[in-house]
Structures are given as C-alpha cells and as structure tokens.
Scaffold this active site. Structure first.
Site, PDB file in Angstrom:
ATOM      1  N   TYR A  10      -7.959 -13.816   4.605  1.00 52.14           N
ATOM      2  CA  TYR A  10      -9.325 -13.265   4.488  1.00 52.14           C
ATOM      3  C   TYR A  10      -9.949 -13.542   3.112  1.00 52.14           C
ATOM      4  CZ  TYR A  10     -12.883  -9.485   4.330  1.00 52.14           C
ATOM      5  OH  TYR A  10     -14.034  -8.751   4.178  1.00 52.14           O
ATOM      6  N   ASP A  31      -0.135 -22.389   2.478  1.00 50.76           N
ATOM      7  CA  ASP A  31      -0.141 -21.144   3.262  1.00 50.76           C
ATOM      8  C   ASP A  31       0.909 -21.278   4.369  1.00 50.76           C
ATOM      9  OD1 ASP A  31      -2.759 -18.917   3.850  1.00 50.76           O
ATOM     10  OD2 ASP A  31      -1.038 -19.023   5.204  1.00 50.76           O
ATOM     11  N   ALA A  81       0.321 -13.375   0.225  1.00 50.04           N
ATOM     12  CA  ALA A  81       1.084 -12.116   0.151  1.00 50.04           C
ATOM     13  C   ALA A  81       0.910 -11.366   1.459  1.00 50.04           C
ATOM     14  CB  ALA A  81       0.551 -11.249  -0.992  1.00 50.04           C
ATOM     15  N   ASN A  98       8.525 -11.612   0.244  1.00 51.29           N
ATOM     16  CA  ASN A  98       7.299 -12.429   0.299  1.00 51.29           C
ATOM     17  C   ASN A  98       6.523 -12.369  -1.008  1.00 51.29           C
ATOM     18  OD1 ASN A  98       6.176 -13.750   2.913  1.00 51.29           O
ATOM     19  ND2 ASN A  98       7.360 -11.969   3.585  1.00 51.29           N
ATOM     20  N   TYR A 147       3.981  -1.954  -1.002  1.00 50.20           N
ATOM     21  CA  TYR A 147       2.944  -2.974  -1.203  1.00 50.20           C
ATOM     22  C   TYR A 147       2.416  -2.903  -2.641  1.00 50.20           C
ATOM     23  CZ  TYR A 147      -1.684  -5.037  -1.264  1.00 50.20           C
ATOM     24  OH  TYR A 147      -2.792  -5.753  -1.631  1.00 50.20           O
ATOM     25  N   PHE A 175     -10.665  -3.234  -4.975  1.00 48.37           N
ATOM     26  CA  PHE A 175     -10.780  -1.969  -4.252  1.00 48.37           C
ATOM     27  C   PHE A 175     -10.960  -2.322  -2.754  1.00 48.37           C
ATOM     28  CE2 PHE A 175     -10.390   1.445  -7.368  1.00 48.37           C
ATOM     29  CZ  PHE A 175     -10.090   0.646  -8.455  1.00 48.37           C
ATOM     30  N   LEU A 196     -11.167  -0.314   8.010  1.00 44.46           N
ATOM     31  CA  LEU A 196     -12.264   0.512   8.520  1.00 44.46           C
ATOM     32  C   LEU A 196     -13.380  -0.280   9.222  1.00 44.46           C
ATOM     33  CD1 LEU A 196     -13.675   3.265   8.699  1.00 44.46           C
ATOM     34  CD2 LEU A 196     -14.552   2.885   6.391  1.00 44.46           C
ATOM     35  N   ASP A 291      -3.339   8.479   2.206  1.00 47.34           N
ATOM     36  CA  ASP A 291      -4.736   8.184   1.883  1.00 47.34           C
ATOM     37  C   ASP A 291      -5.257   9.155   0.819  1.00 47.34           C
ATOM     38  OD1 ASP A 291      -5.560   5.988   3.337  1.00 47.34           O
ATOM     39  OD2 ASP A 291      -6.289   7.150   5.055  1.00 47.34           O
TER      40      ASP A 291
HETATM   41  N1  UDP Z   1     -10.174   4.691   8.167  1.00 47.09           N
HETATM   42  C1  UDP Z   1     -10.521   5.413   9.308  1.00 47.09           C
HETATM   43  N2  UDP Z   1     -10.318   4.817  10.547  1.00 47.09           N
HETATM   44  C2  UDP Z   1      -9.822   3.556  10.687  1.00 47.09           C
HETATM   45  C3  UDP Z   1      -9.481   2.817   9.512  1.00 47.09           C
HETATM   46  C4  UDP Z   1      -9.678   3.425   8.268  1.00 47.09           C
HETATM   47  O1  UDP Z   1     -10.968   6.538   9.229  1.00 47.09           O
HETATM   48  O2  UDP Z   1      -9.653   3.089  11.839  1.00 47.09           O
HETATM   49  C5  UDP Z   1     -10.389   5.277   6.826  1.00 47.09           C
HETATM   50  C6  UDP Z   1      -9.126   5.421   5.995  1.00 47.09           C
HETATM   51  O3  UDP Z   1      -8.505   6.659   6.225  1.00 47.09           O
HETATM   52  C7  UDP Z   1      -9.679   5.301   4.564  1.00 47.09           C
HETATM   53  C8  UDP Z   1     -10.884   4.378   4.714  1.00 47.09           C
HETATM   54  O4  UDP Z   1     -11.218   4.401   6.112  1.00 47.09           O
HETATM   55  O5  UDP Z   1     -10.157   6.545   4.130  1.00 47.09           O
HETATM   56  C9  UDP Z   1     -10.580   2.943   4.304  1.00 47.09           C
HETATM   57  O6  UDP Z   1      -9.406   2.510   4.972  1.00 47.09           O
HETATM   58  P1  UDP Z   1      -8.962   0.989   5.005  1.00 47.09           P
HETATM   59  O7  UDP Z   1      -7.714   0.922   5.865  1.00 47.09           O
HETATM   60  O8  UDP Z   1     -10.106   0.132   5.412  1.00 47.09           O
HETATM   61  O9  UDP Z   1      -8.610   0.626   3.505  1.00 47.09           O
HETATM   62  P2  UDP Z   1      -7.584   1.304   2.453  1.00 47.09           P
HETATM   63  O10 UDP Z   1      -8.376   2.347   1.737  1.00 47.09           O
HETATM   64  O11 UDP Z   1      -6.453   1.866   3.221  1.00 47.09           O
HETATM   65  O12 UDP Z   1      -7.214   0.178   1.572  1.00 47.09           O
END
Ligand code: UDP
Length: 335
Positions: A10, A31, A81, A98, A147, A175, A196, A291
């Site tokens: 990505y 890759d 990665a 990896n 990770y 981020f 998300l 989270d």
């Molecule tokens: N999230 C959610 N539903 C999903 C995927 C993610 O509510 O199907 C929330 C997750 O709990 C976090 C935010 O969206 O608060 C971002 O999650 P993502 O997995 O995109 O990235 P991360 O913060 O884990 O790197």
C-alpha cells in the site's frame, strides 16, 4: 538507482508512484508478494516501463546479495514488512523474522556495498500507550505489541549501524494512513482488511454486512477512538522530501507523519457517508484490545525541517479510497 523494498504494498507503491512522477524513475522494486500484489507493480510499470521488479525475500541473504550485485543501487527506501498488529501478537516469530532479520540482511548488504542511505518506514506503534498528546518524536518508545517492537528494534539497529558503519537513516513514524492515488491506479489492498476506512467502504458495498465500531464508551467527545488520519499521497511526498534531505545533509533523523488533527471513528464514518451520499449500516461492538483512546501526532518537525505540508482533506482521502474500492470490487467480480 533507488531500491524500494515492499513497493507492491500500500504505502510503498504510492511512494514509488510519487518518485516516478517526479522524474526519479531509476528504480528497482524488491518484494516477496506475500501481502503485496503483482498487479500493483504492473500498474507502476505502466506509468514507468523502465522500472525493474525483482521478486525476492529479505530473509533470504542470497537473494538480497544478488540484488546488490545486479544493480547499481545508491539509495534504499525500505517498506517491506508485515504490519498487522493482531497477527503480530499471535505469531511474533513472523514479525521478528520478516521485519527484524529481513532488515538486518538488507542493512548488511548495504554496508558491504557501501550504500549508506536509507529512508525507513517506521510507525507510531513504536510509542505504545501515549503518555501525552500530541506525540512528538521525543515521546518515550514503549511498544505494546510485537509489530511495534519489531519496528523499534530496527530503529535501534539503525542507530548502531550509523555509529559503526556510518549508515544514515531517516525513520518516518506514520500515524493512520488512508486514501489512494487520485487516478485510482493503485490503492489500499489488504487481505484480510482490518483498517477503518476500507472496512467502512466494504460494508457500504455489501448488503447485510454491517460496519462495526469497536467501542463507543471511550472517554472522548463522542465515545469512539480518536486517530490522526494522514493521506497516503501526502505521506508519499514526505518520503521524497526525506530522500532529498538525506541526500543533501547526510544526517540520521526521525520524523512523525500525521496531520495533528484528531478525528473520531464516528466522524470518519459520517464523512464516508457524505462521500458515498448514502446511509451505511453499522453496529457498536466490543472494544478492540490494545486500542488507545487517542493517538495524535505532533508533526511540526517534519513541517519545519522537511518542509512537508499535508494537503488532502479527509473528505478527499475517503473519496479517492472509494474510487479505488470500486475498482477493487470489479477486479474481484471478474475473478
Ligand atoms: N475501527 C473500527 N472498526 C473497524 C476498524 C477500525 O471501529 O472495522 C477503529 C479502531 O478501533 C481504531 C480506529 O478505527 O480506533 C482505527 O483503526 P485502524 O485499524 O484503521 O488503525 P490502527 O489505529 O489500529 O492503526
């Protein structure tokens, strides 16, 4: 020649596209296609037929040594990665082999061939639970999953290689990355998808498969988690600026990449509904383990030193991601 590892993935592919479109197309991609896609490489080669692709695995020393023998590489941008937090908890050995061993092989080949400049794809996950927000580069690094630990180990190894072998690195700590190429040539394509924005878009396409919000009782403005969403094209730009900076200054450094604007899951969901101009079904489910309620970058250092300025609005990012998701859906339908 610039070696870009992981450019079938990505963020790596958007970075490669950015370099190509800025006349930096003397590129070799390395890759193993374990999570990346050959179709992505083919798209890049459509834009710049001269770029080379070698399928190979950083864990295999011979393959990486041969790569340095075959091409006259003078700069490395390193994305290759594994990057799924949940998987790293269940299967840490995959992440340490990896990410860490793979990178050690890469760095050793670099040193042996006197290639001493690398831009490295690091992550906000190296910080762990925030002690304060926004998070600046001096925030303590205490990752809470393998990770994040694997990426932090690499940062430390890079420090030691700088002292011992004069290998200079720029580490970019991302981020939350969203969005896609504006022309929808490439975009986010994970399998399985955990992030998300693509999850919201996927549920908008599939009837009956509603989007799940992970927890709405966090101590935040609307009860859902807050993150710093940065566009992948803006992020790709930062890599080019880091490349130019390192070439010019030959100095190891680290930069956060975010927008310093927090948005909640519900806000992202609402913007997605606006982009699609339709209601999307959702339900609130349990919190996802690990989270933190808020993750926000202080990225003033990248703005000051690299002169980086993120440009995309979240609306734009989600719109581009949506255009890409339509293409991804038609690919699946035709398979
Ligand atoms: N999230 C959610 N539903 C999903 C995927 C993610 O509510 O199907 C929330 C997750 O709990 C976090 C935010 O969206 O608060 C971002 O999650 P993502 O997995 O995109 O990235 P991360 O913060 O884990 O790197």
């Amino acid at each position: 020649m610039i070696l870009i590892t992981g450019a079938a993935g990505y963020i790596g592919s958007h970075c490669a596209l950015n370099f190509i479109e800025n006349n930096l197309d003397d590129i070799v991609i390395f890759d193993n296609l374990s999570t990346g896609h050959i179709e992505t490489v083919e798209q890049l080669q459509k834009v710049a037929p001269k770029i080379k692709f070698i399928k190979g695995d950083l864990r295999n020393k011979n393959e990486i040594e041969n790569l340095f023998k075959k091409f006259k590489i003078d700069f490395v941008i390193h994305f290759a990665a594994l990057s799924q937090v949940g998987e790293s908890v269940v299967n840490p050995v995959l992440y340490y082999s990896n990410n860490v061993i793979g990178t050690i092989n890469l760095l050793n080949s670099m040193v042996e061939n006197n290639v001493l400049k690398i831009v490295f794809s690091s992550t906000a996950a190296t910080y762990g639970e925030p002690k304060y927000t926004p998070i600046d580069e001096n925030h303590p690094q205490n990752p809470i999953n393998p990770y994040g630990s694997s990426k932090l180990m690499i940062e430390k190894i890079m420090d030691d290689y700088d002292k011992a072998y004069n290998l200079k690195s720029i580490r970019l700590r991302y981020f939350n990355v969203i969005g896609a190429d504006e022309k929808a040539r490439i975009g986010e394509w994970h399998n399985p998808e955990t992030h998300l924005v693509p999850n919201i878009l996927k549920s908008a396409f599939k009837k009956g498969d509603e989007f799940k919000i992970f927890g709405d009782d966090y101590d935040t403005k609307d009860g859902t988690c807050i993150r710093d969403y940065v566009d992948v094209v803006d992020l790709a730009n930062a890599h080019r600026l880091a490349y130019e900076y390192l070439n010019k200054n030959n100095k190891t450094d680290v930069f956060n990449l975010g927008t310093q604007e927090g948005q909640s899951v519900k806000e992202i969901f609402n913007i997605s509904q606006e982009v699609l101009n339709k209601k999307i079904d959702y339900k609130i489910v349990q919190k996802r383990e690990g989270d933190p309620k808020i993750l926000l970058a202080n990225s003033s250092k990248a703005k000051e030193i690299l002169k980086w300025q993120p440009q995309k609005t979240t609306f734009d990012s989600i719109k581009n991601a949506f255009e890409w998701e339509k293409i991804l859906n038609s690919k699946k339908a035709s398979n």
